[in-house]
Design a protein around this motif. Structure first.
Motif, short mmCIF file in Angstrom:
data_model
loop_
_atom_site.label_atom_id
_atom_site.label_comp_id
_atom_site.label_asym_id
_atom_site.label_seq_id
_atom_site.Cartn_x
_atom_site.Cartn_y
_atom_site.Cartn_z
N ALA A 28 -29.88 -26.63 -55.79
CA ALA A 28 -30.99 -26.17 -56.74
C ALA A 28 -30.27 -26.25 -58.14
O ALA A 28 -31.18 -26.85 -58.90
CB ALA A 28 -31.14 -24.53 -56.56
N ASP A 29 -29.24 -26.20 -58.35
CA ASP A 29 -28.42 -26.29 -59.64
C ASP A 29 -28.50 -27.91 -59.98
O ASP A 29 -27.45 -28.46 -59.19
CB ASP A 29 -27.18 -25.69 -59.68
N PRO A 30 -28.87 -28.49 -61.00
CA PRO A 30 -28.69 -29.83 -61.10
C PRO A 30 -27.34 -30.24 -61.47
O PRO A 30 -26.84 -31.37 -61.12
CB PRO A 30 -29.78 -30.02 -62.17
N GLY A 31 -26.80 -29.44 -62.29
CA GLY A 31 -25.23 -29.65 -62.57
C GLY A 31 -24.31 -29.71 -61.33
O GLY A 31 -23.60 -30.73 -61.47
N LEU A 32 -24.50 -28.85 -60.43
CA LEU A 32 -23.75 -28.83 -59.20
C LEU A 32 -23.91 -29.98 -58.19
O LEU A 32 -23.08 -30.52 -57.58
CB LEU A 32 -23.81 -27.57 -58.28
N GLU A 33 -25.15 -30.36 -58.34
CA GLU A 33 -25.93 -31.48 -57.54
C GLU A 33 -25.45 -32.76 -58.09
O GLU A 33 -24.82 -33.58 -57.10
CB GLU A 33 -27.42 -31.65 -57.45
N ALA A 34 -25.24 -32.88 -59.44
CA ALA A 34 -24.63 -34.23 -59.81
C ALA A 34 -23.13 -34.13 -59.54
O ALA A 34 -22.89 -35.30 -59.21
CB ALA A 34 -24.90 -34.04 -61.48
N ARG A 35 -22.40 -33.09 -59.41
CA ARG A 35 -21.14 -33.13 -58.93
C ARG A 35 -20.81 -33.39 -57.89
O ARG A 35 -19.87 -34.31 -57.40
CB ARG A 35 -20.51 -31.68 -59.60
N ALA A 36 -21.79 -32.97 -56.91
CA ALA A 36 -21.76 -33.19 -55.35
C ALA A 36 -21.70 -34.77 -55.16
O ALA A 36 -21.16 -35.36 -54.45
CB ALA A 36 -22.61 -32.37 -54.74
N ARG A 37 -22.85 -35.32 -56.04
CA ARG A 37 -23.01 -36.59 -55.66
C ARG A 37 -22.00 -37.39 -56.16
O ARG A 37 -21.72 -38.53 -55.50
CB ARG A 37 -24.36 -37.14 -56.24
N LEU A 60 -21.29 -37.18 -39.43
CA LEU A 60 -20.19 -36.69 -39.89
C LEU A 60 -20.25 -36.75 -41.47
O LEU A 60 -19.79 -35.96 -42.10
CB LEU A 60 -18.89 -37.74 -39.35
N ALA A 61 -20.82 -37.89 -42.07
CA ALA A 61 -21.01 -37.93 -43.55
C ALA A 61 -22.02 -36.91 -43.99
O ALA A 61 -21.78 -36.04 -45.01
CB ALA A 61 -21.89 -39.34 -43.83
N LYS A 62 -23.03 -36.39 -43.14
CA LYS A 62 -23.88 -35.27 -43.51
C LYS A 62 -22.90 -34.17 -43.45
O LYS A 62 -23.05 -33.25 -44.43
CB LYS A 62 -24.97 -35.34 -42.41
N ASP A 63 -22.14 -33.79 -42.44
CA ASP A 63 -21.20 -32.73 -42.55
C ASP A 63 -20.59 -32.61 -43.75
O ASP A 63 -20.38 -31.41 -44.31
CB ASP A 63 -20.45 -32.64 -41.25
N LEU A 64 -19.94 -33.69 -44.12
CA LEU A 64 -18.89 -33.99 -45.19
C LEU A 64 -19.83 -33.53 -46.30
O LEU A 64 -19.32 -32.60 -47.50
CB LEU A 64 -18.19 -35.13 -45.25
N ARG A 65 -20.87 -34.04 -46.76
CA ARG A 65 -21.77 -33.92 -47.75
C ARG A 65 -21.97 -32.36 -48.08
O ARG A 65 -22.00 -31.68 -48.81
CB ARG A 65 -23.13 -34.56 -47.68
N LEU A 66 -22.53 -31.85 -46.78
CA LEU A 66 -22.62 -30.01 -46.86
C LEU A 66 -21.34 -29.35 -47.30
O LEU A 66 -21.46 -28.52 -47.85
CB LEU A 66 -23.33 -29.72 -45.46
N LEU A 67 -20.29 -29.97 -46.87
CA LEU A 67 -18.84 -29.07 -46.93
C LEU A 67 -18.69 -29.24 -48.40
O LEU A 67 -18.26 -28.39 -49.06
CB LEU A 67 -18.03 -29.70 -46.16
N VAL A 68 -18.99 -30.54 -49.10
CA VAL A 68 -18.60 -30.60 -50.60
C VAL A 68 -19.24 -29.69 -51.24
O VAL A 68 -19.01 -29.15 -52.13
CB VAL A 68 -18.82 -32.11 -50.72
N ARG A 69 -20.90 -29.51 -50.97
CA ARG A 69 -21.68 -28.77 -51.53
C ARG A 69 -21.32 -27.43 -51.40
O ARG A 69 -21.35 -26.42 -52.47
CB ARG A 69 -23.22 -28.88 -51.21
N GLU A 70 -21.10 -26.88 -50.14
CA GLU A 70 -20.67 -25.59 -49.84
C GLU A 70 -19.18 -25.09 -50.87
O GLU A 70 -19.23 -24.20 -51.54
CB GLU A 70 -20.23 -25.33 -48.43
#
Length: 165
Positions: A28-37, A60-70
């Motif tokens: 939801a936070d655009p700043g965090l999303e930009a960092r995650a991307r 596995l890529a999806k799991d890693l994306r979720l882990l990065v965001r977490e």
């Protein structure tokens, strides 16, 4: 005419890159999303291997994306997130490996190869510099042709006279 235009438009749009990040993964936070991307673009998909986890549709890529965001929502810095992923999956997970003692040959290899190639070119150039080419005069060319013709004619007549045993 319109049908052709629609076909061309469909072909052009089908070749655009599809991003693998699903809407349910977006923070939801655009700043965090930009960092995650940004972090996801630096991490290699271990299944696809030539794609970042940001571009891959693998589980596995999806799991890693979720882990990065977490990790980001828990307050980790970008470097802490990357270090955590590297500690679990190794340096291979980085699309751009870090420069350290284990990867120095990877980074220095192209420079070493260019240096060796340059040395070979210089050695070849120096080796041919001292050689001179002699151009024969017309009289010398005629004499050479006469001698070669006599040599080959003489060899041919000898070959006919002496059978091979």
């Amino acid at each position: 005419m319109i049908r052709r235009l629609l076909v061309v438009l469909a072909v052009v749009l089908s070749t655009t890159p599809a991003f693998a990040v699903n809407p349910d993964e977006v923070l939801a936070d655009p700043g965090l999303e930009a960092r995650a991307r940004a972090i996801s673009a630096e991490l290699r998909c271990m299944v696809c291997q030539n794609q970042s986890i940001d571009d891959s549709n693998a589980e596995l890529a999806k799991d890693l994306r979720l882990l990065v965001r977490e990790r980001l929502t828990d307050g980790d810095t970008d470097e802490q997130v990357i270090n955590y992923i590297v500690s679990r999956y190794g340096e291979f997970v980085l699309l751009k490996p870090r420069v350290n003692a284990r990867t120095i040959l990877l980074w220095a290899g192209p420079l070493l190869l260019a240096g060796v190639a340059s040395g070979v070119l210089v050695a070849v150039a120096r080796g041919t510099r001292g050689k001179t080419v002699v151009v024969l005069s017309d009289e010398e060319n005629a004499e050479l042709e006469r001698l070669l013709a006599a040599k080959f004619d003489g060899d041919q007549s000898r070959a006919d006279a002496e059978p091979l045993s």
